[in-house]
Design a protein around this motif. Structure first.
Motif, PDB file in Angstrom:
ATOM      1  N   SER A  67      28.970  44.206  40.657  1.00 19.96           N
ATOM      2  CA  SER A  67      27.662  44.820  40.887  1.00 19.96           C
ATOM      3  C   SER A  67      26.541  43.859  40.493  1.00 19.96           C
ATOM      4  CB  SER A  67      27.537  46.108  40.068  1.00 19.96           C
ATOM      5  OG  SER A  67      27.380  45.796  38.687  1.00 19.96           O
ATOM      6  N   ASP A  68      25.315  44.297  40.702  1.00 20.37           N
ATOM      7  CA  ASP A  68      24.168  43.461  40.332  1.00 20.37           C
ATOM      8  C   ASP A  68      23.837  43.566  38.848  1.00 20.37           C
ATOM      9  OD1 ASP A  68      23.126  46.004  40.223  1.00 20.37           O
ATOM     10  OD2 ASP A  68      21.623  45.704  41.780  1.00 20.37           O
ATOM     11  N   ARG A  69      24.651  44.304  38.088  1.00 22.05           N
ATOM     12  CA  ARG A  69      24.421  44.426  36.643  1.00 22.05           C
ATOM     13  C   ARG A  69      25.094  43.315  35.841  1.00 22.05           C
ATOM     14  NH1 ARG A  69      25.404  49.449  38.710  1.00 22.05           N
ATOM     15  NH2 ARG A  69      27.658  49.297  38.348  1.00 22.05           N
ATOM     16  N   THR A  70      25.923  42.549  36.462  1.00 10.94           N
ATOM     17  CA  THR A  70      26.728  41.575  35.734  1.00 10.94           C
ATOM     18  C   THR A  70      25.882  40.497  35.066  1.00 10.94           C
ATOM     19  OG1 THR A  70      28.640  40.115  35.904  1.00 10.94           O
ATOM     20  CG2 THR A  70      27.091  40.089  37.735  1.00 10.94           C
ATOM     21  N   ILE A  71      26.343  40.029  33.904  1.00 12.41           N
ATOM     22  CA  ILE A  71      25.619  38.982  33.166  1.00 12.41           C
ATOM     23  C   ILE A  71      26.406  37.680  33.176  1.00 12.41           C
ATOM     24  CG2 ILE A  71      24.359  40.575  31.665  1.00 12.41           C
ATOM     25  CD1 ILE A  71      26.497  40.046  29.506  1.00 12.41           C
ATOM     26  N   ILE A  72      27.464  37.607  33.978  1.00 16.43           N
ATOM     27  CA  ILE A  72      28.270  36.391  34.078  1.00 16.43           C
ATOM     28  C   ILE A  72      28.383  35.976  35.541  1.00 16.43           C
ATOM     29  CG2 ILE A  72      29.615  36.824  31.991  1.00 16.43           C
ATOM     30  CD1 ILE A  72      31.863  37.901  33.789  1.00 16.43           C
ATOM     31  N   ASP A  73      28.681  34.695  35.751  1.00 17.57           N
ATOM     32  CA  ASP A  73      28.958  34.196  37.103  1.00 17.57           C
ATOM     33  C   ASP A  73      30.448  34.330  37.366  1.00 17.57           C
ATOM     34  OD1 ASP A  73      26.352  33.497  37.772  1.00 17.57           O
ATOM     35  OD2 ASP A  73      26.527  31.558  36.766  1.00 17.57           O
ATOM     36  N   ILE A  74      30.804  34.992  38.450  1.00 18.64           N
ATOM     37  CA  ILE A  74      32.202  35.244  38.767  1.00 18.64           C
ATOM     38  C   ILE A  74      32.575  34.489  40.032  1.00 18.64           C
ATOM     39  CG2 ILE A  74      33.885  37.012  39.425  1.00 18.64           C
ATOM     40  CD1 ILE A  74      32.317  38.998  37.733  1.00 18.64           C
ATOM     41  N   ALA A  75      33.623  33.669  39.924  1.00 18.77           N
ATOM     42  CA  ALA A  75      34.123  32.969  41.101  1.00 18.77           C
ATOM     43  C   ALA A  75      35.074  33.842  41.891  1.00 18.77           C
ATOM     44  CB  ALA A  75      34.837  31.681  40.682  1.00 18.77           C
ATOM     45  N   GLU A  76      35.910  34.615  41.161  1.00 25.48           N
ATOM     46  CA  GLU A  76      36.936  35.401  41.843  1.00 25.48           C
ATOM     47  C   GLU A  76      37.413  36.526  40.933  1.00 25.48           C
ATOM     48  OE1 GLU A  76      41.302  34.651  44.032  1.00 25.48           O
ATOM     49  OE2 GLU A  76      40.409  33.109  42.737  1.00 25.48           O
ATOM     50  N   VAL A  77      37.622  37.692  41.531  1.00 29.43           N
ATOM     51  CA  VAL A  77      38.318  38.790  40.870  1.00 29.43           C
ATOM     52  C   VAL A  77      39.630  38.980  41.625  1.00 29.43           C
ATOM     53  CG1 VAL A  77      38.335  41.243  40.287  1.00 29.43           C
ATOM     54  CG2 VAL A  77      36.214  39.929  40.086  1.00 29.43           C
ATOM     55  N   ARG A  78      40.734  38.697  40.965  1.00 31.21           N
ATOM     56  CA  ARG A  78      42.051  38.803  41.584  1.00 31.21           C
ATOM     57  C   ARG A  78      42.652  40.172  41.266  1.00 31.21           C
ATOM     58  NH1 ARG A  78      44.198  32.872  39.427  1.00 31.21           N
ATOM     59  NH2 ARG A  78      42.808  31.587  40.745  1.00 31.21           N
ATOM     60  N   LEU A  79      42.809  40.969  42.294  1.00 38.80           N
ATOM     61  CA  LEU A  79      43.335  42.331  42.137  1.00 38.80           C
ATOM     62  C   LEU A  79      44.839  42.312  42.374  1.00 38.80           C
ATOM     63  CD1 LEU A  79      41.874  45.523  43.936  1.00 38.80           C
ATOM     64  CD2 LEU A  79      44.186  45.291  43.097  1.00 38.80           C
ATOM     65  N   PHE A  80      45.602  42.678  41.347  1.00 37.90           N
ATOM     66  CA  PHE A  80      47.062  42.729  41.447  1.00 37.90           C
ATOM     67  C   PHE A  80      47.534  44.182  41.358  1.00 37.90           C
ATOM     68  CE2 PHE A  80      46.141  38.501  39.890  1.00 37.90           C
ATOM     69  CZ  PHE A  80      47.040  37.695  40.576  1.00 37.90           C
ATOM     70  N   ASP A  81      48.357  44.585  42.330  1.00 37.76           N
ATOM     71  CA  ASP A  81      48.868  45.956  42.333  1.00 37.76           C
ATOM     72  C   ASP A  81      50.031  46.030  43.327  1.00 37.76           C
ATOM     73  OD1 ASP A  81      47.256  48.693  41.210  1.00 37.76           O
ATOM     74  OD2 ASP A  81      48.846  49.050  42.657  1.00 37.76           O
ATOM     75  N   THR A  82      50.654  47.200  43.357  1.00 33.72           N
ATOM     76  CA  THR A  82      51.727  47.423  44.338  1.00 33.72           C
ATOM     77  C   THR A  82      51.239  48.231  45.533  1.00 33.72           C
ATOM     78  OG1 THR A  82      52.420  49.418  43.144  1.00 33.72           O
ATOM     79  CG2 THR A  82      53.532  47.356  42.583  1.00 33.72           C
ATOM     80  N   ASN A  83      50.039  48.808  45.412  1.00 37.63           N
ATOM     81  CA  ASN A  83      49.542  49.690  46.461  1.00 37.63           C
ATOM     82  C   ASN A  83      48.587  48.925  47.385  1.00 37.63           C
ATOM     83  OD1 ASN A  83      48.204  51.769  47.984  1.00 37.63           O
ATOM     84  ND2 ASN A  83      48.857  53.246  46.438  1.00 37.63           N
TER      85      ASN A  83
END
Length: 401
Positions: A26-42
């Motif tokens: 979201s636009d609330r973040t206070i960090i720079d994010i390169a990638e969010v890796r989502l791991f799941d079985t679904n």
């Protein structure tokens, strides 16, 4: 230039995981994010979330956490691991150990006490490896630990801290049981003995005991609270800066909406509290938890059109009693989470947003390797500043006798 963060979230397609990802991107973040890796079985739920968020930083990965090699690969190159796999699925220590082995910082949503104590025993291992782990970073535990720290900091001497969480729903009565979080967690809270800190020591208490009735402002009204299994009472009274103030009592009590409370009590009466021990059905061993989850999920899916619009209201509060300047004093910290358009799309905004806050503070501030509960790691002012950005109303007061 500071490196952009790579965040791995395991079990990220679940209710809490999806909310954590929403807040991180979201636009609330206070960090720079390169990638969010989502791991799941679904894969279906993962794909649906990516379509909703439409953010190229979100990448999807299949993962069976029971496979040690796959688990190790999931953490390679990440800066932090968010363990959003349900605690009672049985992989808490496996994921915790894998993060240490990979040299990746770690958070989870709580260990229901038992796992939390085991994890804290790894303090020296994490410290020597230069890895940070903060345990139980949702709303309760998580934000609740931080408000206990705020209360303790107001007092020179602490006799007791009593922590409470109450939820209520407004709107038309829902004919469908919708769990507030993992079914196994709710059943454990209602069916399993818990430890409370009484007379300066931890004492085992039976489930659904410690009944206390408190009159709260509307829409909560008169609420009946009960002891339940949790991690705060195992860490807060032993924390540096709180233990030394002489604390003799710490309790955690829960209140769920009345009709939902009755449903969970009924399920425990029917035997679902013993949810892992299998029963034999026509020669097949079946876990009651698997059956209950399947029935609840099917019921929710088939009766979507019957589920009314309801608004959730939460109150989290800690009351500390002791002395300040030699005089008797009572400190109270309260957090209200009322309906807000910001929470659209979240199943439990308080839990998932607080987990996101914890991750962002860990990645943006000076690291302190080791294993911690939230009250021992986070700065209260920094934490509350982020919580207030998410429309959580926080008050901290001290009354002198």
């Amino acid at each position: 230039m500071k490196k952009k963060a790579i965040i791995a979230i395991l079990g990220g397609a679940g209710m809490m995981g999806q909310g954590i990802i929403r807040d991180l991107l979201s636009d609330r973040t206070i960090i720079d994010i390169a990638e969010v890796r989502l791991f799941d079985t679904n894969r279906e739920r993962m794909a649906a979330l990516r379509e909703q968020l439409d953010d190229s930083r979100l990448t999807l990965h299949d993962l069976d956490v029971a496979d040690p090699a796959a688990l190790a690969r999931s953490l390679a190159g990440a800066d932090i691991c968010i363990n959003s796999v349900p605690t009672l699925a049985g992989f808490q220590m496996d994921i915790f150990g894998a993060a240490l082995a990979a040299g990746v910082d770690y958070v989870d949503l709580g260990g229901l006490g038992t796992y939390t104590v085991k994890q804290l025993e790894w303090q020296e291992r994490f410290r020597q490896a230069g890895v940070v782990a903060v345990l139980g970073v949702g709303a309760d535990p998580g934000m609740s630990n931080v408000i206990c720290r705020a209360v303790a900091d107001e007092l020179d001497e602490v006799d007791s801290i009593n922590l409470y969480w109450a939820a209520t729903l407004t709107g038309k009565e829902n004919p469908v049981l919708v769990p507030p979080y993992s079914v196994s967690t709710v059943l454990a809270e209602y069916a399993h003995p818990c430890l409370q800190f009484l007379d300066g020591r931890h004492v085992e208490c039976q489930p659904q005991t410690g009944i206390e009735v408190i009159d709260l402002p509307q829409p909560w009204g008169r609420c009946e609270f009960m002891y339940s299994i949790h991690s705060e009472q195992l860490t807060v009274p032993l924390a540096d800066g709180i233990r030394q103030k002489g604390i003799k009592e710490f309790t955690w009590k829960l209140h769920l909406p009345n009709r939902e409370h009755e449903a969970w009590v009924g399920l425990v009466k029917a035997g679902f509290g013993d949810f892992d021990r299998t029963v034999d059905i026509n020669g097949t061993a079946v876990r009651p938890l698997d059956v209950l989850n399947a029935v609840i999920n099917r019921n929710i899916a088939e009766k979507q059109d019957q589920i009314p619009e309801q608004q959730s209201h939460e109150i989290h509060f800690a009351i500390g009693r002791g002395r300040k300047g030699g005089k008797a004093a009572t400190a109270r910290c309260e957090v209200l989470v009322r309906p807000n358009e910001m929470y659209e799309g979240y199943v439990d905004a308080a839990t998932s947003m607080n987990a996101s806050i914890a991750v962002q503070l860990m990645l943006s501030e000076t690291r302190r390797p080791g294993v911690y509960a939230p009250e021992a790691y986070f700065d209260v002012k920094s934490y509350f500043r982020e919580a207030e950005k998410r429309k959580f109303a926080i008050t901290l007061t001290t009354d002198m006798a």
